[in-house]
Write a protein that holds these residues in place. Sequence first.
Motif, short mmCIF file in Angstrom:
data_model
loop_
_atom_site.label_atom_id
_atom_site.label_comp_id
_atom_site.label_asym_id
_atom_site.label_seq_id
_atom_site.Cartn_x
_atom_site.Cartn_y
_atom_site.Cartn_z
N ARG A 1 -5.29 4.02 -2.47
CA ARG A 1 -6.96 3.33 -1.50
C ARG A 1 -7.34 2.16 -2.03
N ARG A 2 -7.20 1.89 -3.52
CA ARG A 2 -7.88 1.11 -4.23
C ARG A 2 -7.04 -0.29 -3.42
N CYS A 3 -5.79 -0.34 -3.61
CA CYS A 3 -4.99 -0.92 -3.27
C CYS A 3 -5.29 -1.90 -1.29
N TRP A 4 -5.65 -1.24 -0.53
CA TRP A 4 -6.30 -1.19 0.58
C TRP A 4 -7.37 -1.26 1.33
N GLN A 5 -8.09 -1.07 -0.13
CA GLN A 5 -9.80 -1.55 -0.11
C GLN A 5 -9.84 -2.57 -0.62
N SER B 1 -4.35 -9.79 -3.18
CA SER B 1 -5.24 -8.48 -3.35
C SER B 1 -4.67 -7.06 -3.64
N ALA B 2 -3.37 -7.31 -2.65
CA ALA B 2 -3.16 -5.48 -3.09
C ALA B 2 -2.31 -5.21 -3.65
N VAL B 3 -1.82 -6.35 -4.51
CA VAL B 3 -1.24 -5.35 -6.21
C VAL B 3 -2.71 -5.30 -7.25
N ALA B 4 -3.54 -6.08 -6.70
CA ALA B 4 -4.40 -6.32 -7.96
C ALA B 4 -5.84 -4.71 -7.65
N GLY B 5 -5.56 -4.64 -6.20
CA GLY B 5 -6.11 -3.10 -5.99
C GLY B 5 -5.52 -2.53 -6.66
N ALA B 6 -3.77 -2.03 -6.44
CA ALA B 6 -3.14 -0.72 -7.23
C ALA B 6 -3.05 -0.82 -8.71
N THR C 1 0.73 -0.98 -0.07
CA THR C 1 -0.24 -0.57 0.09
C THR C 1 0.82 1.00 -0.29
N LEU C 2 1.78 1.48 0.86
CA LEU C 2 3.04 2.23 1.35
C LEU C 2 3.09 2.68 -0.56
N SER C 3 4.20 1.48 -1.20
CA SER C 3 4.41 1.38 -2.23
C SER C 3 3.88 2.06 -2.94
N ALA C 4 2.95 1.93 -2.92
CA ALA C 4 1.65 2.13 -4.02
C ALA C 4 1.34 3.40 -4.39
N TRP C 5 1.31 4.38 -3.12
CA TRP C 5 1.18 5.82 -2.88
C TRP C 5 2.62 6.06 -3.23
#
Length: 319
Positions: free
Chosen positions: A230-234, A253-258, A219-223
């Motif tokens: 946000r979608r990553c964490w969601q 799920s984190a990668v899919a969201g990001a 999530t931090l890396s996506a930011w």
Amino acid sequence: MTVAIVLLAAYVLDRLIGDPRSLPHPVVLMGKAISALERAIRRFVRKPRSLKRAGVLLPLLVAGGSWLVTAVLLWLLSQISPWLALAAEAWLISTTIASKGLKDAGMAVYAELKKGDLPAARLALGMIVGRDTAQLDSPEIVRGTVETVAENIVDAIISPLLYALLGGAPLAMAYRAVNTLDSMVGYKNDKYINLGWASARLDDVANYIPARITALLLTLSAWLLRLDWRRCWQMVRRDARLHPSPNSGYPESAVAGALGIRLGGVNVYHGVASFRAYMGEPLRSLEPDDIIVTSRLMLLSSAIFVVLCAAAAFLWNGG
């Protein structure tokens, strides 16, 4: 200070040289030991209930033996030279990490996809996954690659670094033994349902906290990479628990969201179709460049974590 330096050196070694085939790799020795122990156990134990009891013995011997051999080796080297022991420890820890190998494996698939060579891309993917790849189209090849890179962020990078922080090379090597056991005997099929249950369960326990740390790191890396954090964490909160593994759903799920893609779906293993829960939402179709972005997420999250581990080691030992 020395712990921090050893962790950083181990990570840099892996990023620079990975696992060159010219050097002996501890995992190869672990694999041979596991195979030999399995043959010995099956020679004397045949009943399902007895095999289940022997399944507890397997990780105790392999993981415990890996810890003991590593600890004794480092102690012997320290009697010759403390610097020699530190160098050996850094190298041993580096062999439990696979950031370069993971990136290279993903990029091997990407290179074939960009050339439009689907048979070669399927072959490259088949080297790193257990599913059947012979009939996959380009989006499904991308999905398999992204899922594999994402899932292995935990057991190929974050977990060994965490255990190296907590217990040096001996504990990192014990973790790698647990992970190797799971990959060899941790299956729910007729052959391993009894002998491999303890190895699979121990691997789940060992990766439980690292998987959740990985979701935070991604999530931090996506930011930082200006992806949809946000979608990553969601997606982590919504979909991670749907995965059949108690841990793999967190990075996937984190990668899919990001990336704004959907992972999961039907996989075929030895001709038998198996549905895996969906991770993320299909905001767009899967593309080869998703492999590159996933690799960037993997490398950035692992770099952040090793710096955090080094800082923790430095502060832990009084600065």
